[in-house]
Design an enzyme around this catalytic site. Structure first.
Site, PDB file in Angstrom:
ATOM      1  N   ASP A 195       0.821  -1.207   0.000  1.00 37.78           N
ATOM      2  CA  ASP A 195       0.000   0.000   0.000  1.00 37.78           C
ATOM      3  C   ASP A 195       0.854   1.256   0.000  1.00 37.78           C
ATOM      4  O   ASP A 195       2.082   1.202   0.085  1.00 37.78           O
ATOM      5  CB  ASP A 195      -0.927   0.010   1.237  1.00 37.78           C
ATOM      6  N   ASP A 223      -7.466  -3.384  14.075  1.00 36.99           N
ATOM      7  CA  ASP A 223      -8.838  -3.701  13.692  1.00 36.99           C
ATOM      8  C   ASP A 223      -8.869  -4.898  12.748  1.00 36.99           C
ATOM      9  O   ASP A 223      -9.856  -5.112  12.052  1.00 36.99           O
ATOM     10  CB  ASP A 223      -9.530  -2.491  13.049  1.00 36.99           C
ATOM     11  N   HIS A 239      -7.222  -5.523  10.043  1.00 29.67           N
ATOM     12  CA  HIS A 239      -7.102  -5.323   8.591  1.00 29.67           C
ATOM     13  C   HIS A 239      -5.764  -5.815   8.076  1.00 29.67           C
ATOM     14  O   HIS A 239      -4.767  -5.804   8.790  1.00 29.67           O
ATOM     15  CB  HIS A 239      -7.335  -3.862   8.193  1.00 29.67           C
ATOM     16  N   GLU A 268      -9.749  -2.175   5.232  1.00 30.96           N
ATOM     17  CA  GLU A 268     -10.416  -1.860   6.487  1.00 30.96           C
ATOM     18  C   GLU A 268     -11.630  -2.744   6.700  1.00 30.96           C
ATOM     19  O   GLU A 268     -12.131  -3.350   5.754  1.00 30.96           O
ATOM     20  CB  GLU A 268     -10.846  -0.394   6.481  1.00 30.96           C
TER      21      GLU A 268
END
Lengths: 293, 386
Positions: A72, A141, A143, A148
């Site tokens: 990313d 979280d 991810h 997400e």
């Protein structure tokens, strides 16, 4: 899945680095045969990168015939901004090794046409024959990359808006100022990392492969990631915890430290700790390119 | 040849296994050079997708920006204030010899002289880039003749001058055309000095206060008019007094223009200034310290090194190491600060990307092992030669 549990961060980083080193050397990369590596950023893999650099500097490991694809990059952050993932990869990895700059691929968050950039990235991965080993991390979280909670488990490389959890977690890199944190990023999809189709008969195919990711290694360290690890491996496959998708990949390794296991069942931890002697065969002996490999 | 169209095709040099002075710190980083300039390797990697053409191992040594000497009257038998027929050769000789001391740029200095000398000498010393032939000439430093009689020091009394009513014209008549001039040292208590200071500043010439009996107020006014430097602090000026610190008080004055940094030259040979005084100045205003040699023609004749009995100061050629201040601080005082004084800090006195690749290789005792100008090796210590 293999769950490899080491006592602390340093040992986990070293195990992961040894694994990467062995897989590259075992593959016997060469002029017509590049080893493709998917790479993460963040604080978790720093120790692993340091060890890989050490192996390189000691002459055991060369990245000359390795191609890398980062997961990313932020959108709208100048490439030379100290917090861009380009800067991260240069400072923490590329500048210390002998990789060909043409083989180090990172998404361009400043491209004129962001979706076209994403499509081109997918194409480059395909042209490289798919990823041999995708190394990733996990967010608090759950991810993977910037997929997400709520991201499709068959998603491809695309533009994503970051969740508030992620922005808060990143604020520490931007002087604690939320307004400075990028809100969008380009990211490989869950499907991009997962992309496992039919498995070839040979474990290491010699000629052009179908577009698959052969191995996935997720690095998870620290107590703050423990709940996400629990959700990822002890609960079901769920798009709210996108790392859980790897339950359906044929060859996934989770490398973690003790703290990251704090939310797991004792039974799970005991089972996998009991398998360490098997897991360790993957990293011991540690191969070296000096041995005429 | 620096930059230009040839730059992109030029060879990329990577200096590895070294500590470089950057951002005031010694960092374990490689130094990349191309086309005579410091190169950004990250940009090279991601934009041009290139690697180094040649790597040079620096053996763990320190790489610092080349030293800049803004006050040097000559050396090795050469006197810059002599109106000889071939001034150029004298300058060239000094320029070449100071390379071994790590100096990559300098301001040849002329002491108080009669106008005939200035008219003959000044035009013969143009600004010149450095290279294998020698350190670069940044421009002349004219110290005097517009200075105080009382504080003339070694300057000849007969040739001292003051400004008449047409002050700047006086100066022009004395020096001749100012094209090659970079710094002028004068005493601000002289009448009409302010218009001169303003005019020189407008022309981009650095005005320095020195050989003066000015009090602090007069010195502050001079700074408001444009003065930015103090010539050899403590020497040839009124001593610091607690009720009137004189020129020395500029280091801590709160009545200077906002954001203006006053620089001060120090001859750190332990003789011109007691090391304790040097340290007081450094602690009061570390950002402004500029190390100079104020070397005379006798420099280099015999043994080029100045070693002193005092433990606190060790001098090696044109570098002074001031105990109690860090290595980084000392290096910046010899490179970055003189560059800032002359407004050249984007290209000189720094190892930032885009700057001229003028640098020195030093061992841990700060002895010069090699000198580079525009990325080219121009001097190397015997022991280091292969």
């Amino acid at each position: 899945m293999r769950l490899v549990i080491l006592d602390n961060y340093d040992l986990a980083s070293e195990w992961a680095a040894k694994y990467i080193c062995n897989r590259i050397i075992q593959f016997k990369p060469g002029q017509d045969r590049y080893f493709t590596l998917g790479l993460p950023t963040g604080s978790t893999p720093l120790g692993c990168y340091k060890k890989l650099i050490e192996y390189h500097k000691n002459g055991h490991l060369s990245f000359k015939y390795v191609k890398t694809f980062n997961m990313d990059e932020y959108v709208g952050l100048p490439r030379n901004h100290p917090e861009s993932y380009h800067s991260y990869m240069w400072n923490n990895f590329f500048k210390h090794i002998d990789i060909d700059p043409n083989n180090a691929h990172i998404l361009d968050g400043n491209a004129a046409d962001l979706q076209a950039e994403c499509d081109a990235f997918e194409k480059k991965i395909k042209e490289a024959g798919g990823i041999d080993l995708f190394v990733g991390g996990i967010g608090p979280d759950g991810h993977i990359a910037f997929n997400e909670p709520g991201s499709s488990l068959v998603s491809r490389t695309r533009l994503k808006t970051l969740a508030m959890d992620t922005i808060l977690a990143n604020a520490k890199y931007f002087d604690g100022d939320l307004s400075k944190v990028p809100t969008m990023a380009l990211t490989v999809g869950v499907g991009t990392v997962m992309d496992a189709r039919e498995l070839p008969a040979a474990f290491f195919p010699l000629n052009s492969t179908p577009f698959i990711t052969l191995m996935v290694m997720i690095l998870i360290t620290g107590a703050h990631k423990a709940f996400a690890l629990y959700k990822a491996i002890e609960e079901g496959v769920n798009h709210m915890w996108t790392v859980s998708a790897f339950q359906q990949h044929p060859r996934t390794i989770f490398v973690c430290d003790e703290d990251a296991t704090l939310e797991l069942r004792v039974k799970t931890v005991k089972y996998f700790k009991g398998l360490m002697h098997v897991h360790n065969k993957l990293v011991d002996p540690l191969f070296s390119m000096k041995d005429g490999n | 040849m620096r930059g230009g169209q040839g730059a992109v095709e030029a060879r990329v040099l990577q200096f590895t296994n070294c500590r470089i002075l950057r951002g005031g710190k010694l960092l374990r980083e490689d130094l990349w050079v191309r086309g005579g300039r410091i190169l950004d390797p990250e940009k090279l990697f991601f934009e041009e997708r290139r690697v180094a053409d040649e790597r040079r191992d620096c053996g763990g040594r320190i790489l610092a920006p080349g030293f800049i000497d803004v006050q040097i009257n000559g050396g090795f038998g050469v006197d810059f204030s002599q109106a000889t027929e071939d001034v150029g050769s004298g300058v060239a000789l000094v320029a070449r010899r100071i390379l071994s001391h790590g100096v990559t740029s300098f301001c040849p200095t002329l002491v108080t002289s009669p106008p005939e000398v200035y008219h003959k000498v000044v035009p013969q010393i143009p600004v010149k880039s450095g290279g294998p032939h020698g350190a670069g000439v940044l421009g002349l430093h004219l110290e005097g003749p517009f200075i105080s009689r009382e504080k003339r020091g070694a300057h000849p009394e007969a040739h001292l001058r003051s400004f008449e009513a047409n002050a700047f014209q006086d100066l022009l008549a004395t020096y001749g055309p100012l094209d090659n001039v970079r710094i002028v040292t004068l005493a601000p208590e002289l009448g009409h000095s302010h218009e001169v200071i303003r005019e020189l500043t407008t022309r981009g010439i650095c005005v320095s206060l020195g050989h003066s009996v000015a009090d602090l107020r007069a010195a502050e006014d001079a700074v408001w008019s444009g003065a930015t430097f103090i010539t050899h602090l403590f020497n040839a000026m009124l001593p610091f007094h607690h009720r009137d610190p004189g020129i020395v008080g500029l280091l801590t004055s709160d009545r200077l223009p906002a954001g203006r940094c006053i620089f001060y030259g120090m001859i750190a040979d332990g003789t011109h200034t007691n090391p304790a005084a040097l340290r007081i100045a450094h602690r009061a205003h570390p950002q402004g310290l500029v190390l100079v040699t104020d070397a005379i023609p006798a420099l280099g004749l015999g043994n080029g090194r100045h070693t002193l009995g005092q433990q606190e100061v060790e001098v090696d050629g044109l570098t002074a190491y001031v105990a109690g201040c860090s290595v980084e601080s000392a290096l910046e005082a010899a490179s970055l600060h003189p560059a800032q004084l002359l407004g050249l800090e984007k290209s000189k006195g720094t190892l930032d990307f885009g700057a001229d690749a003028d640098f020195v290789v030093l061992d841990d005792s700060l002895h010069v092992q090699a000198t580079y100008i525009s990325g080219e090796l121009v001097w190397q210590a015997e022991a280091a030669r292969q």
